[in-house]
Design a protein around this motif. Sequence first.
Motif, PDB file in Angstrom:
ATOM      1  N   TRP A 196       0.834  -1.210   0.000  1.00  0.00           N
ATOM      2  CA  TRP A 196       0.000   0.000   0.000  1.00  0.00           C
ATOM      3  C   TRP A 196       0.865   1.255   0.000  1.00  0.00           C
ATOM      4  CZ3 TRP A 196      -1.077  -3.925   3.741  1.00  0.00           C
ATOM      5  CH2 TRP A 196      -2.126  -4.759   3.387  1.00  0.00           C
ATOM      6  N   ALA A 197       1.918   1.247   0.796  1.00  0.00           N
ATOM      7  CA  ALA A 197       2.817   2.403   0.824  1.00  0.00           C
ATOM      8  C   ALA A 197       3.576   2.546  -0.488  1.00  0.00           C
ATOM      9  CB  ALA A 197       3.795   2.279   1.994  1.00  0.00           C
ATOM     10  N   ILE A 198       3.987   1.419  -1.079  1.00  0.00           N
ATOM     11  CA  ILE A 198       4.685   1.477  -2.359  1.00  0.00           C
ATOM     12  C   ILE A 198       3.771   2.059  -3.432  1.00  0.00           C
ATOM     13  CG2 ILE A 198       5.748   0.079  -4.170  1.00  0.00           C
ATOM     14  CD1 ILE A 198       6.657  -1.840  -1.950  1.00  0.00           C
ATOM     15  N   ALA A 199       2.512   1.636  -3.436  1.00  0.00           N
ATOM     16  CA  ALA A 199       1.557   2.190  -4.393  1.00  0.00           C
ATOM     17  C   ALA A 199       1.305   3.670  -4.136  1.00  0.00           C
ATOM     18  CB  ALA A 199       0.244   1.409  -4.326  1.00  0.00           C
ATOM     19  N   LEU A 200       1.269   4.060  -2.866  1.00  0.00           N
ATOM     20  CA  LEU A 200       1.068   5.473  -2.541  1.00  0.00           C
ATOM     21  C   LEU A 200       2.248   6.312  -3.010  1.00  0.00           C
ATOM     22  CD1 LEU A 200      -0.687   7.610  -1.179  1.00  0.00           C
ATOM     23  CD2 LEU A 200       0.438   7.060   0.993  1.00  0.00           C
ATOM     24  N   ARG A 201       3.449   5.798  -2.858  1.00  0.00           N
ATOM     25  CA  ARG A 201       4.624   6.528  -3.349  1.00  0.00           C
ATOM     26  C   ARG A 201       4.622   6.612  -4.875  1.00  0.00           C
ATOM     27  NH1 ARG A 201       7.078   3.685   0.952  1.00  0.00           N
ATOM     28  NH2 ARG A 201       8.027   2.120  -0.428  1.00  0.00           N
ATOM     29  N   ALA A 202       4.088   5.596  -5.521  1.00  0.00           N
ATOM     30  CA  ALA A 202       3.952   5.661  -6.976  1.00  0.00           C
ATOM     31  C   ALA A 202       3.011   6.791  -7.379  1.00  0.00           C
ATOM     32  CB  ALA A 202       3.453   4.321  -7.519  1.00  0.00           C
ATOM     33  N   SER A 203       1.908   6.954  -6.649  1.00  0.00           N
ATOM     34  CA  SER A 203       0.988   8.059  -6.941  1.00  0.00           C
ATOM     35  C   SER A 203       1.624   9.402  -6.617  1.00  0.00           C
ATOM     36  CB  SER A 203      -0.307   7.879  -6.146  1.00  0.00           C
ATOM     37  OG  SER A 203      -0.094   8.097  -4.751  1.00  0.00           O
ATOM     38  N   ARG A 204       2.551   9.416  -5.658  1.00  0.00           N
ATOM     39  CA  ARG A 204       3.277  10.646  -5.348  1.00  0.00           C
ATOM     40  C   ARG A 204       4.115  11.097  -6.538  1.00  0.00           C
ATOM     41  NH1 ARG A 204       8.006   9.659  -1.250  1.00  0.00           N
ATOM     42  NH2 ARG A 204       8.837   8.759  -3.176  1.00  0.00           N
ATOM     43  N   GLU A 205       4.715  10.150  -7.243  1.00  0.00           N
ATOM     44  CA  GLU A 205       5.573  10.481  -8.377  1.00  0.00           C
ATOM     45  C   GLU A 205       4.767  10.839  -9.620  1.00  0.00           C
ATOM     46  OE1 GLU A 205       8.670  10.878  -7.851  1.00  0.00           O
ATOM     47  OE2 GLU A 205       8.562  10.068  -5.810  1.00  0.00           O
ATOM     48  N   ASP A 206       3.682  10.113  -9.866  1.00  0.00           N
ATOM     49  CA  ASP A 206       2.858  10.377 -11.057  1.00  0.00           C
ATOM     50  C   ASP A 206       1.439   9.912 -10.758  1.00  0.00           C
ATOM     51  OD1 ASP A 206       1.640  10.597 -13.560  1.00  0.00           O
ATOM     52  OD2 ASP A 206       3.483  10.094 -14.624  1.00  0.00           O
ATOM     53  N   GLN A 207       0.624  10.859 -10.343  1.00  0.00           N
ATOM     54  CA  GLN A 207      -0.729  10.508  -9.915  1.00  0.00           C
ATOM     55  C   GLN A 207      -1.576  10.010 -11.082  1.00  0.00           C
ATOM     56  OE1 GLN A 207      -4.597  12.683  -7.867  1.00  0.00           O
ATOM     57  NE2 GLN A 207      -2.578  13.575  -7.604  1.00  0.00           N
ATOM     58  N   VAL A 208      -1.412  10.614 -12.252  1.00  0.00           N
ATOM     59  CA  VAL A 208      -2.217  10.217 -13.413  1.00  0.00           C
ATOM     60  C   VAL A 208      -1.897   8.785 -13.809  1.00  0.00           C
ATOM     61  CG1 VAL A 208      -2.716  10.706 -15.834  1.00  0.00           C
ATOM     62  CG2 VAL A 208      -2.411  12.588 -14.215  1.00  0.00           C
ATOM     63  N   ALA A 209      -0.608   8.458 -13.870  1.00  0.00           N
ATOM     64  CA  ALA A 209      -0.218   7.094 -14.239  1.00  0.00           C
ATOM     65  C   ALA A 209      -0.657   6.095 -13.180  1.00  0.00           C
ATOM     66  CB  ALA A 209       1.299   7.028 -14.431  1.00  0.00           C
ATOM     67  N   ALA A 210      -0.606   6.505 -11.915  1.00  0.00           N
ATOM     68  CA  ALA A 210      -1.028   5.609 -10.847  1.00  0.00           C
ATOM     69  C   ALA A 210      -2.521   5.302 -10.953  1.00  0.00           C
ATOM     70  CB  ALA A 210      -0.710   6.221  -9.493  1.00  0.00           C
ATOM     71  N   ARG A 211      -3.315   6.320 -11.199  1.00  0.00           N
ATOM     72  CA  ARG A 211      -4.757   6.093 -11.352  1.00  0.00           C
ATOM     73  C   ARG A 211      -5.041   5.221 -12.576  1.00  0.00           C
ATOM     74  NH1 ARG A 211      -8.040   9.363  -8.222  1.00  0.00           N
ATOM     75  NH2 ARG A 211      -6.985  11.095  -7.150  1.00  0.00           N
ATOM     76  N   ALA A 212      -4.302   5.443 -13.646  1.00  0.00           N
ATOM     77  CA  ALA A 212      -4.498   4.645 -14.852  1.00  0.00           C
ATOM     78  C   ALA A 212      -4.116   3.187 -14.629  1.00  0.00           C
ATOM     79  CB  ALA A 212      -3.682   5.231 -16.005  1.00  0.00           C
ATOM     80  N   SER A 213      -3.230   2.937 -13.671  1.00  0.00           N
ATOM     81  CA  SER A 213      -2.808   1.574 -13.355  1.00  0.00           C
ATOM     82  C   SER A 213      -3.742   0.882 -12.377  1.00  0.00           C
ATOM     83  CB  SER A 213      -1.383   1.588 -12.785  1.00  0.00           C
ATOM     84  OG  SER A 213      -0.478   2.162 -13.711  1.00  0.00           O
ATOM     85  N   GLY A 214      -4.786   1.557 -11.969  1.00  0.00           N
ATOM     86  CA  GLY A 214      -5.756   0.950 -11.072  1.00  0.00           C
ATOM     87  C   GLY A 214      -5.508   1.213  -9.601  1.00  0.00           C
ATOM     88  N   ILE A 215      -4.567   2.090  -9.271  1.00  0.00           N
ATOM     89  CA  ILE A 215      -4.279   2.410  -7.876  1.00  0.00           C
ATOM     90  C   ILE A 215      -5.361   3.350  -7.345  1.00  0.00           C
ATOM     91  CG2 ILE A 215      -2.654   3.562  -6.318  1.00  0.00           C
ATOM     92  CD1 ILE A 215      -0.406   2.633  -8.112  1.00  0.00           C
ATOM     93  N   ARG A 216      -5.962   2.970  -6.215  1.00  0.00           N
ATOM     94  CA  ARG A 216      -6.997   3.803  -5.594  1.00  0.00           C
ATOM     95  C   ARG A 216      -6.322   4.828  -4.684  1.00  0.00           C
ATOM     96  NH1 ARG A 216     -11.705  -0.648  -4.041  1.00  0.00           N
ATOM     97  NH2 ARG A 216     -12.058  -1.386  -6.191  1.00  0.00           N
ATOM     98  N   VAL A 217      -6.005   5.955  -5.258  1.00  0.00           N
ATOM     99  CA  VAL A 217      -5.179   6.955  -4.592  1.00  0.00           C
ATOM    100  C   VAL A 217      -5.853   7.490  -3.336  1.00  0.00           C
ATOM    101  CG1 VAL A 217      -4.027   9.183  -4.856  1.00  0.00           C
ATOM    102  CG2 VAL A 217      -4.083   7.573  -6.777  1.00  0.00           C
ATOM    103  N   VAL A 218      -7.119   7.811  -3.425  1.00  0.00           N
ATOM    104  CA  VAL A 218      -7.821   8.406  -2.280  1.00  0.00           C
ATOM    105  C   VAL A 218      -7.842   7.436  -1.105  1.00  0.00           C
ATOM    106  CG1 VAL A 218     -10.020   9.319  -1.460  1.00  0.00           C
ATOM    107  CG2 VAL A 218      -9.216   9.893  -3.755  1.00  0.00           C
ATOM    108  N   ARG A 219      -8.128   6.170  -1.380  1.00  0.00           N
ATOM    109  CA  ARG A 219      -8.179   5.172  -0.311  1.00  0.00           C
ATOM    110  C   ARG A 219      -6.797   4.992   0.335  1.00  0.00           C
ATOM    111  NH1 ARG A 219     -11.047  -0.499  -1.456  1.00  0.00           N
ATOM    112  NH2 ARG A 219     -12.756   1.008  -1.755  1.00  0.00           N
TER     113      ARG A 219
END
Length: 352
Positions: A203-226
Amino acid sequence: MMTALSSSPRPAAYDIIRRAAPLVLLLLGILMIILLAGFGDIVLKRRVILCLINITMVVGLYIFMGNSGILNFSAVGFMAIGAYAAALLTMAPALKATFLPDLPGWLAATQLPLLSGPALGGLVAAALALAMGGPIMRLSGIAAGIATFSLMFIIYVVLGNWNSLTGGQISLMGLKAWVGLWQAGLFAMAAVAIAWIYQETRWAIALRASREDQVAARASGIRVVRLRLGAYVLSAFVCGVGGGLYGHFQGTLRVENFYLDPTFLYVAMLVVGGMRSLSGAVIGTVTVSALTEMLRQIETGLMVPGTGITLSTPAGLGDVVLAAVMLFILIYRPNGMTGGNEITVRFGRRRS
């Protein structure tokens, strides 16, 4: 005939040791601080205890701010929630009747064990973060930072005017001051362990991924808000524990102690050390605490041994120097003293 040379993969034990090295080094560093402070006088011990409580707070701030990349000014608000919750749940009923005569009956009669105070304060702070954090976590950038600042201000105003529950602007006295050097140190070590375990999760690794590129993270299926909300709640829990420790260290609580000064101090500690690493949170806290203590002594008059000369500076110089250090770090080392990396050690030579 040519033969291909291939290196065998590194054993799993090596990777485990390498990844756990920052945690071990930080825990050993905190333990060394405790042991060395044990030889000092009472003034030094109190300063070190406050530094250890600050480590708990800044580590709690790092859990959300470092992994999500979003400025968080509400940590001190959750610290205040934890401090007052721990106080109200562990104070003797007779003291509550004296200082807070208008408390609800069930709360006025409740007295839980002292050691449970910080944990319960953390749980109350986490519950509030869960209730209030959903809309804030949908924001990004400066908007999210302003929202967390607004939440801190709301908590400050509510606590400062809820006379029946907190005493308002009057000091709440009667807390058992049981937090000493080892208690503060063990809680600081526990906070570091919690932050390290969290940052190693997916979960933290995915959150750090959204920190670097939120658009790409959302496109990869990462639930950023959660993911942000989960980190925010865990951060609030650790900050609430820090507030409970602070209250049981000081023995008194005042709402004004949980406002702008500690808010910017904790952010400064994290930024100076390195916002993107747990090592930076601890190193920055220790560095800024030592620097502010040294400047405080110079402001009050520091006697140079063997010379009879007293060094003194105008009041407020410590704040100016701390601001200058932050400015220097931001200009010449934007990622902090650690460069955003964890401290580690090398095991043997690297083979190709």
